[in-house]
Design a protein around this motif. Structure first.
Motif, PDB file in Angstrom:
ATOM      1  N   PRO A   2     -32.646 -15.573  -5.601  1.00 55.18           N
ATOM      2  CA  PRO A   2     -32.720 -17.016  -5.821  1.00 55.18           C
ATOM      3  C   PRO A   2     -33.948 -17.627  -5.145  1.00 55.18           C
ATOM      4  O   PRO A   2     -34.360 -17.184  -4.076  1.00 55.18           O
ATOM      5  N   ASP A   3     -34.516 -18.617  -5.794  1.00 52.63           N
ATOM      6  CA  ASP A   3     -35.681 -19.326  -5.258  1.00 52.63           C
ATOM      7  C   ASP A   3     -35.218 -20.238  -4.117  1.00 52.63           C
ATOM      8  O   ASP A   3     -34.507 -21.219  -4.349  1.00 52.63           O
ATOM      9  N   PRO A   4     -35.596 -19.950  -2.860  1.00 56.58           N
ATOM     10  CA  PRO A   4     -35.110 -20.733  -1.723  1.00 56.58           C
ATOM     11  C   PRO A   4     -35.625 -22.162  -1.689  1.00 56.58           C
ATOM     12  O   PRO A   4     -35.162 -22.959  -0.885  1.00 56.58           O
ATOM     13  N   THR A   5     -36.582 -22.502  -2.561  1.00 63.35           N
ATOM     14  CA  THR A   5     -37.111 -23.863  -2.561  1.00 63.35           C
ATOM     15  C   THR A   5     -36.333 -24.790  -3.496  1.00 63.35           C
ATOM     16  O   THR A   5     -36.509 -26.006  -3.437  1.00 63.35           O
ATOM     17  N   LEU A   6     -35.494 -24.225  -4.363  1.00 60.83           N
ATOM     18  CA  LEU A   6     -34.711 -25.064  -5.266  1.00 60.83           C
ATOM     19  C   LEU A   6     -33.678 -25.872  -4.473  1.00 60.83           C
ATOM     20  O   LEU A   6     -33.001 -25.319  -3.594  1.00 60.83           O
TER      21      LEU A   6
END
Length: 129
Positions: A2-6
């Motif tokens: 998962p993209d941690p910035t979302l």
């Protein structure tokens, strides 16, 4: 991964962190406070267990749609559906005990007679195969 910035992933990470903090508080809480925490968490309409069950149900519907379009394997949909069903079953099983937990959460009036020690009881463990 998962993209941690979302923002949604950040929210999931924050909730995970808060659940870990709540777990630590539960482990250290005196009985009446621990009972409050458990009763709140087990409330099926507003508590953690009910919301996690709803979350898994939503995930199952997501996986169903995407497995029908070939994006996800059907096994993912089945696993999420099974998880939602199992969580619901656990919630139903625990619901019958929430009133007992709420009784422990109520402050008790000081008694003039000595308190009776809790009676031992046999623990029943269910095993599923």
């Amino acid at each position: 991964m998962p993209d941690p910035t979302l923002p949604s992933v950040q929210l999931a990470n924050a909730i995970t962190s808060q659940l870990d903090q709540l777990r630590r508080l539960l482990a250290l809480a005196p009985p009446h406070e621990a009972a409050h925490i458990l009763a709140s968490a087990l409330d099926y309409d507003t508590g953690i267990l009910g919301k996690v069950t709803e979350f898994m149900d939503t995930g199952s519907r997501f996986a169903k749609i995407h497995s029908e379009h070939g994006v996800l394997p059907p096994e993912v949909w089945l696993a999420l559906g099974r998880a939602a069903h199992e969580l619901n079953s656990v919630g139903v099983d625990l619901h019958e005990h929430t009133d007992t937990i709420k009784q422990v959460a109520k402050p008790s009036a000081p008694s003039s007679s000595p308190a009776m020690p809790p009676a031992a009881s046999a623990m029943v463990i269910r095993r599923r195969r």
